[in-house]
Design a protein around this motif. Structure first.
Motif: not given
Lengths: 209, 209
Positions: A21, A25, A30, A34, A38
């Protein structure tokens, strides 16, 4: 104790999901939610292993540091000269390969987070002081062994060696190539040590990881 | 055009509010809403000046870069020797004082943000390539003028000088004192230049160049 092993494995899976993550991203995304997505887990499962986001980030950082240590240890197999020890260590700290890039980014984000989190700040400060002490010990020993000129200041030389991690930004922003970062490290170490263990740029290029 | 001046001033006020949020709470908290609160403005007012969070961050970064350039220019008043130019520039890039600390933190956060934002990445890459070219030009000129030994590789020396910004992490985490960072910079520059303009120590004798 299979249960304990499973627990550890599950935490590591979550840590790896967190790395992905962060890599893809960024640190801001994080969140526990999320990371759960993941990792293919529920938020409740992640919360079972980590009570807070900070606990999750801290474990992921420690796991990343273990990975870096492991890569350094692998790189140091058969390496004895202090110049090579420093070269391998520095190369593994730079984002030159996917795995070291992931841990380097985790680390950069963690340092930034520590600037406004006193608990993280103390933890990272202590860890970095410890690492710095190991490098200074190596340099003092190299001076004692005649590998580094006796008139060098070990504290100053330690800070200069560690400052080479500043190449990270140039690498991450594609301002310089990995080969240029390694050339800079070699040039610095050539000037630090009395005699490079291997002479010639061709021999040095062979050691490139 | 007083209206344009007001517009610029208002944007700068918002940028300063953003710096304070980043400094005190970290990059994650630097939402348009939080910056508006810090600036004593409404969210709508901030949105009037910046259409997106990225536009706000970009302006704040450019404003910070201008501040750094201004501080460097002030520090360079009366300075002519390339060694001093590099020393002043490096010192202003490190988080040694409140104002340079604020811009240094903004910059670190911005680099991290750029790693997963292609537009920011391109912008930062181009900016840093430009800065790097300026430093390399200075080093090439110093070689041509006999201030740096002719056998030095300008590209490698440029990367080594820029890598000294890696002292940032050691400073931010209280691993070393500002005086130690400046001593490391001086030692590096003493070894780079033929004759330091300031009388140094016996360290000069061990220059290997």
């Amino acid at each position: 104790m299979p249960k304990k092993v499973d627990h550890r494995e599950r935490r590591e899976e979550i840590a790896r999901a967190l790395w992905r993550v962060v890599e893809q991203q960024g640190w801001n995304r994080a969140t526990m939610r999320e990371v759960a997505r993941e990792a293919g887990a529920s938020l409740g499962q992640v919360q079972h292993y980590f009570s807070t986001r900070t606990a999750m980030l801290t474990f992921a950082m420690e796991f990343a540091a273990e990975h870096t240590s492991h890569r350094v240890a692998e790189g140091l197999a058969g390496v004895a000269h202090p110049r090579d020890v420093l070269r391998v260590t520095l190369a593994e700290m730079l984002p030159l390969r996917p795995d070291s890039r992931a841990t380097s980014r985790m680390n950069a984000a963690y340092v930034l987070e520590a600037l406004h989190d006193p608990e993280l700040h103390t933890r990272l400060r202590d860890e970095l002081r410890e690492k710095r002490a190991i490098v200074e010990h190596l340099i003092r020993q190299a001076i004692a062994d005649g590998h580094i000129p006796a008139d060098r200041d070990p504290a100053v030389e330690t800070n200069l060696v560690l400052s080479l991690t500043g190449l990270t930004t140039l690498l991450e922003l594609d301002v310089i190539e990995p080969s240029a970062a390694l050339a800079a490290i070699d040039q610095h170490l050539d000037r630090l040590f009395v005699r490079p263990p291997r002479s010639g740029s061709a021999a040095r290029a062979d050691r490139t990881g």
